[in-house]
Design an enzyme around this catalytic site. Structure first.
Site, PDB file in Angstrom:
ATOM      1  N   CYS A   1       0.926  -1.046   0.059  1.00  0.00           N
ATOM      2  CA  CYS A   1      -0.025  -0.124  -0.038  1.00  0.00           C
ATOM      3  C   CYS A   1       0.807   1.167  -0.087  1.00  0.00           C
ATOM      4  O   CYS A   1       0.504   2.140  -0.740  1.00  0.00           O
ATOM      5  CB  CYS A   1      -0.905   0.156   1.249  1.00  0.00           C
ATOM      6  SG  CYS A   1      -1.924  -1.680   1.356  1.00  0.00           S
ATOM      7  N   SER A   2       1.802   1.227   0.917  1.00  0.00           N
ATOM      8  CA  SER A   2       2.678   2.288   1.002  1.00  0.00           C
ATOM      9  C   SER A   2       3.692   2.599  -0.082  1.00  0.00           C
ATOM     10  O   SER A   2       4.050   3.745  -0.451  1.00  0.00           O
ATOM     11  CB  SER A   2       3.548   2.274   2.291  1.00  0.00           C
ATOM     12  OG  SER A   2       2.669   2.297   3.450  1.00  0.00           O
TER      13      SER A   2
END
Lengths: 192, 230
Positions: free
Chosen positions: B117-118
Site C-alpha cells: 500500500c505504502s
C-alpha cells in the site's frame, strides 16, 4: 462543571464513582481476566515478517514484573497524542526510580499504525507500544467502548493501571475518552 | 445493498469531543457490545440522534448476507467516509459527494503503513494523478478501513498532496456494502477486517471499470492499469 457532575451522578451510582467501567478492579489478576489474549508489539511490517508476526501473551508482559500500562482510544488522535503519551514520556525516569520495569501503551489499532505513531512521537525508547488490533484485550477487561458514531469503530476507554506480577494494584478509568483527569502519569505515580 | 449514513451533526459532535481536550463530560452514547449489569447506564438519548448507531464487529464472520460483490454496471452504494481537510478539520464526505456527476477513480488498500500500500499502490496513483486528470478524471480517492487520524498521518508520512484524497472507511461500512471485505482476523498480521485491494472508475456513481484483487495482492489495481482502461 456543576451540571456535568450532576449528569455524572445520574449516570453512575456512587459505588462506581471514580471507577468508571471495567470488569476488573484493584486486586484482580489481569492475566486471569483476559485468558488466551495476546497483544501485538508495535512494529513495522518488515519486523512483523521477520518475527513471523509473533504475538505477545499477557503473561510475558506482566508476570514477575512491575508494569504501568495505559490504554487510549486511538493512535494519532488529539488527547492521546498531545497529552496522554507525553505525560508518560516525561515521567519515565520517575517510574524507573520507583522500580517500574516497563511502561506500556495499548490501543485498539493495528501494530503498524501504532509503530508509525510511536515513532512520530519519538516515544519508543521510553514506552512499549502494543496493538490490541481485534479489541479482545479491552473487551475481556470490559474497557472497550463503541465509537462507531465517530467512525472509529470499537475502541478502548482512556485508562491507566499499575500491575505488580499480574495483580492490579491501581486502576483509573476516565469517565469519557475525551477526558484526561485520572489516567495520566502523575496520578498513577502517586499510586505506586 | 445496505446504505449506512450518520448525520453530519452527530458525527462532528462525537469527534469534536474526542479531538479536543476538554473537561466537560462527553455526550457520546456509550453502547458496548458485551453484556453488562444494569447499573451501567447508557447516556440519556439526545434529540438529534436520528439513526441507530453503527455497529462494527471486528471479528465479523464470513458474510452470509445478500450483499454481492460489486461489478461493472452497478451503482456504488452510498456511505459516509471521513478525512482531515487541509485546514486540519475532521470532515465527512459521502460516496455520492465523491461521484455524483463526476468521473471518479476510487482505489482501496488493506492498510495504511503496510508495504504494498505504502510503497506501490498509493504512490503509483500519486505519480499518475496528473495523467489521470488529463484523461478527464475529476476525483482520485484512496479508501481504507483505517480511521481518519491514521489516514492523515499516513498521508503526511508519504508526503501526499491534494492529488489524491485519502478517506477513511472507519467502520468498514462502505467496504462491506461493496462486498469487498477482507477478513484477516485469524491471521497473525493483526489487521482485522479490511478491504480487498481494488481500483475502480465510476461515472456519475456507476462502475465502469473494476479491478478487484484477491485479498491484498497487487496485479491489476495499479494506476497504470487504470490509465490504460481510460
Amino acid at each position: 462543571m456543576a451540571s456535568a457532575l450532576v449528569r455524572g451522578a445520574r449516570r453512575f451510582p456512587p459505588a462506581m464513582w471514580g471507577r468508571g467501567f471495567a470488569k476488573v478492579a484493584a486486586g484482580d489478576d489481569i492475566v486471569a481476566a483476559a485468558p488466551d489474549v495476546a497483544l501485538q508489539k508495535a512494529r513495522s511490517w518488515d519486523e512483523g515478517v521477520s518475527s513471523n508476526f509473533s504475538t505477545t501473551p499477557l503473561k510475558d508482559l506482566f508476570q514477575g514484573k512491575k508494569v504501568v500500562i495505559f490504554g487510549l482510544p486511538g493512535a494519532y488522535t488529539g488527547v492521546c497524542s498531545a497529552q496522554h503519551v507525553p505525560s508518560y514520556q516525561k515521567n519515565i525516569d520517575k517510574f524507573k526510580a520507583k522500580g517500574v520495569n516497563s511502561v506500556i501503551c495499548v490501543a485498539v489499532n493495528d501494530p503498524y499504525s501504532m509503530n508509525a505513531w510511536a515513532e512520530k512521537l519519538q516515544a519508543k525508547d521510553a514506552i512499549e507500544f502494543y496493538g490490541d488490533f481485534d479489541g479482545k484485550f479491552h473487551k475481556s477487561l470490559e474497557l472497550d467502548i463503541d465509537l462507531s458514531a465517530a467512525l472509529l469503530g470499537p475502541r478502548s476507554h482512556r485508562w491507566s493501571a499499575y500491575v505488580e506480577d499480574g495483580k492490579i494494584k491501581a486502576l483509573n478509568v476516565e469517565k469519557a475518552p475525551s477526558e484526561f483527569k485520572v489516567s495520566g502519569a502523575e496520578v498513577i505515580l502517586d499510586q505506586i | 445493498m445496505a446504505t449506512a449514513t450518520t448525520t453530519a451533526a452527530s458525527f462532528s459532535t462525537a469527534v469534536r469531543r474526542l479531538c479536543v481536550s476538554t473537561s466537560t463530560s462527553i455526550r457520546l452514547r456509550h453502547v458496548t457490545t458485551s453484556a453488562r449489569p444494569p447499573t451501567r447506564l447508557i447516556s440519556t438519548p439526545t434529540p438529534h440522534r436520528l439513526l441507530p448507531l453503527l455497529r462494527f464487529s471486528a471479528t465479523a464472520s464470513p458474510s452470509s448476507t445478500t450483499v454481492s460483490t460489486i461489478s461493472v454496471g452497478d451503482k456504488l452504494p452510498d456511505a459516509t467516509l471521513s478525512y482531515f481537510g487541509s485546514d486540519g478539520e475532521l470532515k465527512t464526505i459521502t460516496i455520492a459527494d465523491l461521484t455524483k456527476g463526476k468521473k471518479t477513480v476510487l482505489f482501496a488498500v488493506p492498510g495504511a503503513f503496510t508495504p504494498t500500500c505504502s510503497q506501490k499502490h498509493l504512490p503509483g496513483f500519486v505519480e499518475k494523478a496528473k495523467e489521470l486528470k488529463a484523461k478527464g478524471v475529476d476525483v482520485i480517492a484512496c479508501v481504507s478501513v483505517n480511521d481518519a487520524f491514521v489516514m492523515k498521518a499516513w498521508k503526511e508520512d508519504l508526503k501526499v498532496g491534494d492529488e489524491v484524497l485519502l478517506v477513511s472507511d472507519g467502520n468498514g461500512v462502505f467496504t462491506k456494502a461493496l462486498g469487498a471485505e477482507l477478513d484477516l482476523t485469524d491471521k497473525p498480521v493483526g489487521l482485522g477486517v479490511r478491504s480487498r485491494r481494488y481500483s475502480l472508475l465510476a461515472e456519475d456513481g456507476v462502475v465502469k471499470v473494476l479491478n478487484l484483487e484477491e485479498g491484498g495482492s497487487f496485479t491489476n489495481s495499479g494506476a497504470e492499469d487504470m490509465l490504460k482502461a481510460l
